[in-house]
Scaffold this active site. Structure first.
Site, short mmCIF file in Angstrom:
data_model
loop_
_atom_site.label_atom_id
_atom_site.label_comp_id
_atom_site.label_asym_id
_atom_site.label_seq_id
_atom_site.Cartn_x
_atom_site.Cartn_y
_atom_site.Cartn_z
N PRO A 110 0.85 -1.19 0.00
CG PRO A 110 -0.02 -1.06 2.17
CD PRO A 110 0.75 -1.97 1.26
CB THR B 299 0.52 7.49 1.16
OG1 THR B 299 0.35 6.64 2.29
CG2 THR B 299 -0.34 8.72 1.31
CD GLN C 268 -1.57 0.20 5.35
OE1 GLN C 268 -1.28 1.32 4.97
NE2 GLN C 268 -0.65 -0.75 5.56
CB CYS D 47 2.27 5.05 9.04
SG CYS D 47 2.42 6.70 8.31
CE LYS E 159 3.90 -2.25 4.50
NZ LYS E 159 4.58 -1.06 5.01
CG ASP F 1 16.42 -2.12 1.14
OD1 ASP F 1 15.85 -1.02 1.02
OD2 ASP F 1 17.12 -2.43 2.12
#
Length: 667
Positions: A308, A310, A362, A395, A435, A509
């Site tokens: 997800p 933003t 989410q 977040c 998450k 990564d």
């Protein structure tokens, strides 16, 4: 070898393609992640926070507090930063009249009903090119040799009958009617000389199910939510239950002080200091035990998962990634508070395209009182069209963290447990996933304690761990060894208690097929969630599925951009406002894609996501253009598919590199 002359951490580009050995400026992914606003910079910086106002005058404590409160109020809602002044038509035609219908307001309508005047003032149709019109040589897109008539009916001079409307081509009918900027594709002159809209009924009937977006929330429902008239009985009962339990516990504490002493008995030794508040929070448990609910099992092992994202992880981008092989997609993070306030922008985040075979949304929030009612409403309104709901515990941005949401929940295990138990009850058979990051502070990982509890105690159906702390952001590589430790901790508890294993994904990564399969083979995960790697090269999912590194050509990349524009117009609209909203998100996508270094230019494979690219030229002029870090070139690329950008339109990318136009009037 050219690579020997390049500074450490620089992409090893072959000597014949180098323009300079000095690396280009590093895009600030931390700043980009920390911003939902593309106009005013980071939303988590509060003017006056340092005790001064713009004029340099010192503020009192009360003034600073008031200023901070006003700033928080302005920023409330995850999508405030996504609101931009729309570019509109010079003459605004009534939407109902544009669609060939009667307007219920008649002469009192605030928009014009004069079709001839509207068409006379309307800019010429945009020509949307086909894949065959694309080339790797200038001008890169072949336009038809069609001249606009300067004589005759002024209302028809804007029409280009050779253009193609993506919406009409996909659905057999364009919902924007005469307001469409590709009108020539679906309008014909009637016998009386007037223009009439064309509808392909056969195509409309055949394609409606495959092209109609799902999870639309109507105005009446939003009004009920906004006025707190939408019922959520499961959430109400659960919240009452935990309140009663909290009251009972308080009474017990008041009458029995000895219990408090026993509760403070130190936990077994851990890597963290005994004074670390994380330890205490991890020992907390929800007041209401999870009752087994028949949840849909998530069989995700080996599936590709688009993170997800933003702003940039919008529906058109997700469609694009599905085309290239993404199996699981998740909508942009929405705030529970904004869902409960009936925010139209927030509720648009649950939209799903039929091509998204496994789709979730989410949500972020700080407490059960927000997340549980929001989950119940979402579950009811999206029933049958939502495969999972993901709780954001990762977040890192201040705006979210300081409210107790996102990665702040890593240090509040008891509260998180109550949230997950309640959401599981409220969502019925829709699975709840989590998450999270490795911890809040660098050097103080906590996920190895929290993760074994997520499924076993609180009913999480899948877990994704990003291998960085909140504090770390993107400054260092993701810690995949620690991800493996956390996976092993979860599996050990599952085995000990004879529990069904839940899917565990790692993240951080991943930028190549080789890297993906190395992580799959060595770190015990069921899959790898891909975020930045997909933003820079959406075709990474094809590479993974086919186990190869794709030396994609510049023309193939231009076709990808054309497809994004097509999907954007289908989603945001083909009228003037929709075209420029599509332009804005396309430029946002290009602000990541320019960072791709073609693998045919590299001396060593695979490419690494954190390598800095020196200035280089491509193998053809288009490849060089696509590598430009200048946002004016991104706008130029958008004009190949969306026509000239209006004078009032501007673009400020997340990374703030060479913003195009003024700070006002974004599309």
């Amino acid at each position: 070898m050219a690579s020997a002359t390049l500074p450490p951490g620089t992409a090893p580009i072959k000597a014949e393609f180098l323009v300079s050995v000095q690396p280009r400026d590093v895009p600030d992914d931390d700043a980009a992640e920390g911003s939902t606003s593309h106009v005013n910079g980071r939303p988590d910086t509060v003017p006056g926070a340092e005790g001064t106002e713009e004029g340099g005058k010192k503020l009192s404590g009360a003034q600073r507090k008031k200023l901070a409160k006003e700033e928080r109020k302005k920023q409330r809602g995850a999508n405030k930063g996504r609101r931009f002044q729309k570019v509109r038509d010079e003459v605004e035609l009534c939407f109902r009249v544009a669609s060939g219908k009667e307007c219920e307001f008649g002469s009192e309508c605030r928009f014009t009903h004069d079709i001839s005047a509207y068409l006379a003032a309307k800019p010429r149709d945009i020509h949307f090119p086909s894949p065959e019109d694309l080339s790797d040589s200038p001008p890169f897109v072949r336009l038809p040799d069609v001249e606009m008539s300067e004589n005759g009916d002024a209302s028809k001079t804007s029409l280009d009958f050779t253009t193609t409307c993506p919406i009409f081509q996909h659905t057999g009918e364009c919902r924007h009617g005469l307001k469409c900027r590709f009108l020539g594709n679906h309008v014909r002159t009637k016998e009386n000389g007037e223009l009439g809209l064309v509808v392909d009924e056969e195509k409309k009937a055949r394609l409606i199910a495959a092209e109609t977006e799902l999870n639309f929330i109507d105005g009446d429902t939003l009004r009920k939510i906004r006025t707190k008239k939408y019922p959520h009985p499961i959430a109400d009962a659960y919240l009452k239950e935990i309140q009663n339990n909290a009251n009972d516990e308080k009474k017990a504490e008041d009458t029995s002080p000895a219990v408090e002493t026993a509760a403070e008995e130190p936990a077994p030794a851990a890597p963290q200091s005994s004074a670390d508040p994380v330890d205490k929070s991890q020992d907390d448990t929800p007041d209401v035990p999870l009752r087994p609910v028949e949840k849909k099992r998530l069989h995700w092992t080996g599936k590709t998962y688009l993170a997800p994202l933003t702003t940039v992880g919008n529906l058109p981008f997700r469609r694009l990634c599905v085309d290239y092989g993404a199996d699981i997609t998740c909508g942009e993070m929405g705030l529970a508070m904004s869902f409960l306030q009936g925010s139209k922008e927030e509720w648009s985040l649950v939209r799903r395209h039929p091509s998204e075979s496994i789709f979730g949304m989410q949500i972020a929030g700080s407490k059960p009182q927000l997340l549980v009612p929001a989950a119940e409403i979402i579950g009811r309104e999206c029933a049958g069209n939502l495969d999972f709901v993901d709780v954001n515990c990762g977040c890192p941005i201040d705006l979210v963290y300081k409210t107790g949401s996102g990665s702040a929940l890593l240090d509040a295990a008891g509260r998180l447990g109550k949230i997950l138990v309640g959401m599981n009850k409220a969502l019925g058979d829709i699975p709840v996933t989590v998450k999270l990051r490795t911890g809040v502070k660098d050097g103080k990982n906590t996920a190895h304690k929290l993760m074994p509890r997520l499924a076993a105690e609180w009913g999480a159906s899948a877990i994704t761990l990003h291998g960085r702390t909140r504090q770390q952001r993107y400054t260092k590589l993701a810690d995949w060894d620690y991800i493996k430790t956390c996976v092993e901790a979860v599996r050990a508890r599952e085995e000990e208690e004879d529990l069904s294993p839940v899917p565990i994904f790692g993240g951080g990564d991943c930028f190549s097929s080789e890297d993906y399969w190395h992580k799959m083979d060595n770190y015990g995960v069921d899959g790898v969630m891909i975020g930045r790697g997909a933003l820079i090269k959406p075709w990474i999912f094809t590479e993974i599925k086919e186990r190869r590194e794709w030396d994609i050509s510049s023309r193939e990349r231009l076709e990808l951009i054309r497809k994004y524009a097509e999907y954007g117009l289908n989603h945001f609209g083909s009228d003037t406002a929709g075209v420029n909203t599509t332009r804005r998100y396309l430029c946002e996508a290009l602000s990541f894609q320019y960072r791709y270094v073609p693998i045919g230019l590299l001396e060593r494979l695979p490419a690494r996501i954190n390598d800095r690219a020196p200035a280089f030229r491509g193998r053809d002029e288009l490849e060089t253009l696509l590598a430009s870090a200048d946002s004016r070139d991104w706008v130029k690329i958008s004009e190949m598919f969306l026509g000239p950008a209006p004078e009032s339109w501007s673009f400020t990318p997340k990374h703030k590199s060479n913003a195009y136009g003024s700070e006002e009037g974004q599309g």
